[in-house]
Write an enzyme that holds these catalytic residues in place. Structure first.
Site, PDB file in Angstrom:
ATOM      1  N   VAL A   1       0.900  -1.152   0.000  1.00  0.00           N
ATOM      2  CA  VAL A   1       0.000   0.000   0.000  1.00  0.00           C
ATOM      3  C   VAL A   1       0.944   1.208   0.000  1.00  0.00           C
ATOM      4  O   VAL A   1       1.524   1.553   1.018  1.00  0.00           O
ATOM      5  CB  VAL A   1      -0.911  -0.004   1.237  1.00  0.00           C
ATOM      6  CG1 VAL A   1      -1.813   1.230   1.250  1.00  0.00           C
ATOM      7  CG2 VAL A   1      -1.764  -1.279   1.250  1.00  0.00           C
ATOM      8  N   PRO A   2       1.157   1.822  -1.171  1.00  0.00           N
ATOM      9  CA  PRO A   2       2.359   2.643  -1.397  1.00  0.00           C
ATOM     10  C   PRO A   2       2.336   4.038  -0.780  1.00  0.00           C
ATOM     11  O   PRO A   2       2.281   5.058  -1.478  1.00  0.00           O
ATOM     12  CB  PRO A   2       2.444   2.708  -2.922  1.00  0.00           C
ATOM     13  CG  PRO A   2       1.025   2.644  -3.366  1.00  0.00           C
ATOM     14  CD  PRO A   2       0.341   1.708  -2.400  1.00  0.00           C
ATOM     15  N   CYS A   3       2.438   4.094   0.546  1.00  0.00           N
ATOM     16  CA  CYS A   3       2.492   5.392   1.222  1.00  0.00           C
ATOM     17  C   CYS A   3       3.763   6.159   0.869  1.00  0.00           C
ATOM     18  O   CYS A   3       3.809   7.384   1.022  1.00  0.00           O
ATOM     19  CB  CYS A   3       2.362   5.215   2.727  1.00  0.00           C
ATOM     20  SG  CYS A   3       3.448   3.986   3.452  1.00  0.00           S
ATOM     21  N   HIS A   4       4.792   5.462   0.363  1.00  0.00           N
ATOM     22  CA  HIS A   4       6.023   6.158  -0.021  1.00  0.00           C
ATOM     23  C   HIS A   4       5.823   7.024  -1.262  1.00  0.00           C
ATOM     24  O   HIS A   4       6.672   7.857  -1.569  1.00  0.00           O
ATOM     25  CB  HIS A   4       7.152   5.148  -0.264  1.00  0.00           C
ATOM     26  CG  HIS A   4       6.856   4.158  -1.351  1.00  0.00           C
ATOM     27  ND1 HIS A   4       6.020   3.077  -1.166  1.00  0.00           N
ATOM     28  CD2 HIS A   4       7.290   4.078  -2.637  1.00  0.00           C
ATOM     29  CE1 HIS A   4       5.950   2.378  -2.291  1.00  0.00           C
ATOM     30  NE2 HIS A   4       6.703   2.972  -3.200  1.00  0.00           N
TER      31      HIS A   4
END
Length: 295
Positions: free
Chosen positions: A261-264
């Site tokens: 879940v690409p919070c970056h």
């Protein structure tokens, strides 16, 4: 008390072990650049700092990210981040669907997800059983947590940081039960970190465990394709809470399934990379690594 033990390295694909070894050099290189960026150190200086020849460092970065050190550094500059934000208003309007055939999906993990009920979260995970294991990854050691319904947690640490990472993750669901089972979690690590395994016909099952608001934010993060980025304020607007950028930032920081879940891929409106729960250096590494995979 939970005991942390290391996964049997013979059970780990060589490509992941190599990537993990490469990451330690990348991490040290990025730390050196962070300290000396004002004078723009040369590749030779970077290589000397990490104890390698310039040629060796060049080949290591190519092996790890598919980019030269120079190209990698250009990929994580402020200007590059600003380029990622071009047309960001339309990024979140593109529905994330397993099997979507657009060219932007060629590098995606292909995630299918479900959310546990708010009651399960409020109960602190009571009755929830999770397996966990530490595995090599391109971004240091990865802590994988899984339930019988799919991947529930993914965190990171450097060598020696395993107890802290485990306490961080297990503390999110204090009433759940945890058992160490790296052979069960290993297939998740292989699936997540091997781009050759990314395919729409083999979706990665993810379970999101959080408040209603947090889950809405995390579901929105899944709409950000690799090689793109968005802002906290854009996410807030997308979920119908335009004044909640700060709350969105808090929810992004509590994302339990990082990278997947690409919070970056969420950055400041100015293009600044801002913070990251698992360390800003790791966020830089992820964005540079992804730039190599999509270039």
């Amino acid at each position: 008390m939970l005991n942390v033990v290391q996964l049997d390295q013979h059970a780990v694909p060589i490509r992941l072990r190599d990537a993990a070894d490469d990451y330690e050099v990348v991490r040290r290189t990025l730390a050196f650049i962070s300290d000396h960026w004002r004078r723009q150190p040369s590749v030779e200086e970077m290589a000397e700092h990490v104890g390698l020849s310039a040629g060796h460092l060049h080949h290591l970065f190519r092996r790890w990210a598919g980019l030269t050190p120079k190209d990698f550094l250009q990929a994580i500059t402020l200007d590059a981040a600003r380029r990622l934000l071009r047309d960001e208003a339309t990024v979140l309007d593109t529905a994330y669907e397993v099997g979507y055939s657009g060219p932007g999906r060629l590098h995606d993990l292909f995630v299918t997800h479900e959310a546990m009920s708010p009651g399960d979260y409020k109960a602190g995970g009571a009755g929830l059983a999770m397996a966990y294991g530490f595995h090599p990854s391109p971004f240091g050691k990865a802590l994988v947590l899984a339930t019988d319904r799919g991947l529930a947690g993914l965190g990171f640490c450097d060598a020696g940081g395993e107890p802290t990472a485990l306490a961080d993750m297990t503390g999110r669901w204090p009433r759940a039960s945890f058992r160490e089972d790296p052979r069960l979690t290993s297939p998740y690590a292989e699936r997540i970190f091997d781009p050759g395994a990314w395919a729409g016909g083999r979706p990665l099952r993810v379970v999101l465990i959080g408040t209603d608001f947090e889950v809405r934010v995390w579901e929105t993060l899944l709409r950000i394709p690799m090689g793109r980025a968005t802002t906290y304020s854009s996410i807030a607007s997308h979920i119908g809470k335009p004044g909640a950028a700060r709350a969105v930032g808090a929810a992004v920081g509590r994302n339990p399934v990082s990278f997947v879940v690409p919070c970056h891929r969420v950055i400041g409106r100015s293009g600044a990379l801002t913070g990251y729960h698992w360390g800003l250096t790791r966020k830089q590494a992820m964005l540079g690594w992804e730039a190599g995979k999509t270039s």
